[in-house]
Design an enzyme around this catalytic site. Structure first.
Site, PDB file in Angstrom:
ATOM      1  CG  HIS A 273      -0.323  -0.236   2.510  1.00  0.00           C
ATOM      2  ND1 HIS A 273       0.058  -1.508   2.916  1.00  0.00           N
ATOM      3  CD2 HIS A 273       0.029   0.595   3.518  1.00  0.00           C
ATOM      4  CE1 HIS A 273       0.597  -1.437   4.119  1.00  0.00           C
ATOM      5  NE2 HIS A 273       0.601  -0.166   4.506  1.00  0.00           N
TER       6      HIS A 273
ATOM      7  CG  HIS B 237       1.176   5.092   4.132  1.00  0.00           C
ATOM      8  ND1 HIS B 237       0.306   5.049   5.188  1.00  0.00           N
ATOM      9  CD2 HIS B 237       1.878   3.930   4.182  1.00  0.00           C
ATOM     10  CE1 HIS B 237       0.478   3.925   5.875  1.00  0.00           C
ATOM     11  NE2 HIS B 237       1.435   3.219   5.281  1.00  0.00           N
TER      12      HIS B 237
HETATM   13  P1  DGP Z   1       1.734   0.161   7.416  1.00  0.00           P
HETATM   14  O1  DGP Z   1       2.376   0.408   8.752  1.00  0.00           O
HETATM   15  O2  DGP Z   1       2.483   0.860   6.279  1.00  0.00           O
HETATM   16  O3  DGP Z   1       1.477  -1.305   7.154  1.00  0.00           O
HETATM   17  O4  DGP Z   1       0.331   0.899   7.496  1.00  0.00           O
HETATM   18  C1  DGP Z   1      -0.876   0.245   7.617  1.00  0.00           C
HETATM   19  C2  DGP Z   1      -1.923   1.304   7.645  1.00  0.00           C
HETATM   20  O5  DGP Z   1      -3.180   0.671   7.513  1.00  0.00           O
HETATM   21  C3  DGP Z   1      -1.974   2.105   8.938  1.00  0.00           C
HETATM   22  O6  DGP Z   1      -1.698   3.475   8.626  1.00  0.00           O
HETATM   23  C4  DGP Z   1      -3.385   1.932   9.453  1.00  0.00           C
HETATM   24  C5  DGP Z   1      -4.121   1.358   8.283  1.00  0.00           C
HETATM   25  N1  DGP Z   1      -5.146   0.390   8.642  1.00  0.00           N
HETATM   26  C6  DGP Z   1      -5.014  -0.683   9.460  1.00  0.00           C
HETATM   27  N2  DGP Z   1      -6.173  -1.368   9.516  1.00  0.00           N
HETATM   28  C7  DGP Z   1      -7.044  -0.716   8.713  1.00  0.00           C
HETATM   29  C8  DGP Z   1      -8.411  -0.952   8.354  1.00  0.00           C
HETATM   30  O7  DGP Z   1      -9.067  -1.908   8.794  1.00  0.00           O
HETATM   31  N3  DGP Z   1      -8.973  -0.048   7.506  1.00  0.00           N
HETATM   32  C9  DGP Z   1      -8.282   1.008   6.974  1.00  0.00           C
HETATM   33  N4  DGP Z   1      -8.935   1.833   6.158  1.00  0.00           N
HETATM   34  N5  DGP Z   1      -6.996   1.255   7.298  1.00  0.00           N
HETATM   35  C10 DGP Z   1      -6.389   0.396   8.155  1.00  0.00           C
END
Ligand code: DGP
Length: 144
Positions: A102, A104
């Protein structure tokens, strides 16, 4: 990926988990981060799950970054940002918590005190605030 369990992000893309999706095409999707660093913090994902950038087919990576290019101006405009941090936590050692590639996109404002990286304190938003932010971003993209 060897793991058969769908990732959280696959479940959002499939509509099995709620998510504020701001853009979707055949191979990619963009939705609001549930724990935003800033209002408008968005994640862009390939619909097909791969954990690491290096494991993701080149064409799909191009699709993902094409979507980043599409939605970044919408996000910036919707929240009145001055710039964006755009980045990938590529692998657990780099802070990757969700094992589905993903990108950001984090809106930044002059003098907002944030660091240059994808990390740090998170904000809490209500579901209504998320819905409003997603609508603002989609509206910003309406002219495209
Ligand atoms: P990373 O540390 O790069 O793997 O970031 C994961 C991101 O995903 C973090 O910023 C929070 C987001 N995140 C975790 N769970 C969920 C979810 O259930 N829904 C959404 N929309 N974002 C989520």
């Amino acid at each position: 990926m060897s793991d058969d369990e769908p990732t959280i992000f696959e479940r959002i893309v499939d509509g099995d988990l709620p998510g504020h999706v701001i853009y979707e095409d055949e191979t990619t999707a963009a939705f609001l981060d549930a724990n935003p660093i800033r209002r408008g913090h968005t994640l862009v994902v390939p619909k097909e799950p791969h954990q690491r950038l290096r494991e993701t087919p080149q064409g799909l990576v191009q699709d993902v970054f094409g979507t980043v290019r599409t939605v970044a101006p919408w996000i910036e405009e919707a929240v009145g940002a001055d710039g964006l941090n755009i980045g990938v936590n590529d692998g657990p050692a780099a802070g990757q918590e969700v094992h589905h590639l993903h990108v950001h996109i984090v809106p930044r404002h002059e003098g907002d005190g944030g660091g240059p990286t994808i990390g740090g304190p998170r904000e809490r938003h209500s579901d209504e605030e998320f819905a409003e932010t997603a609508a603002d971003i989609r509206a910003a993209g309406d002219g495209d």
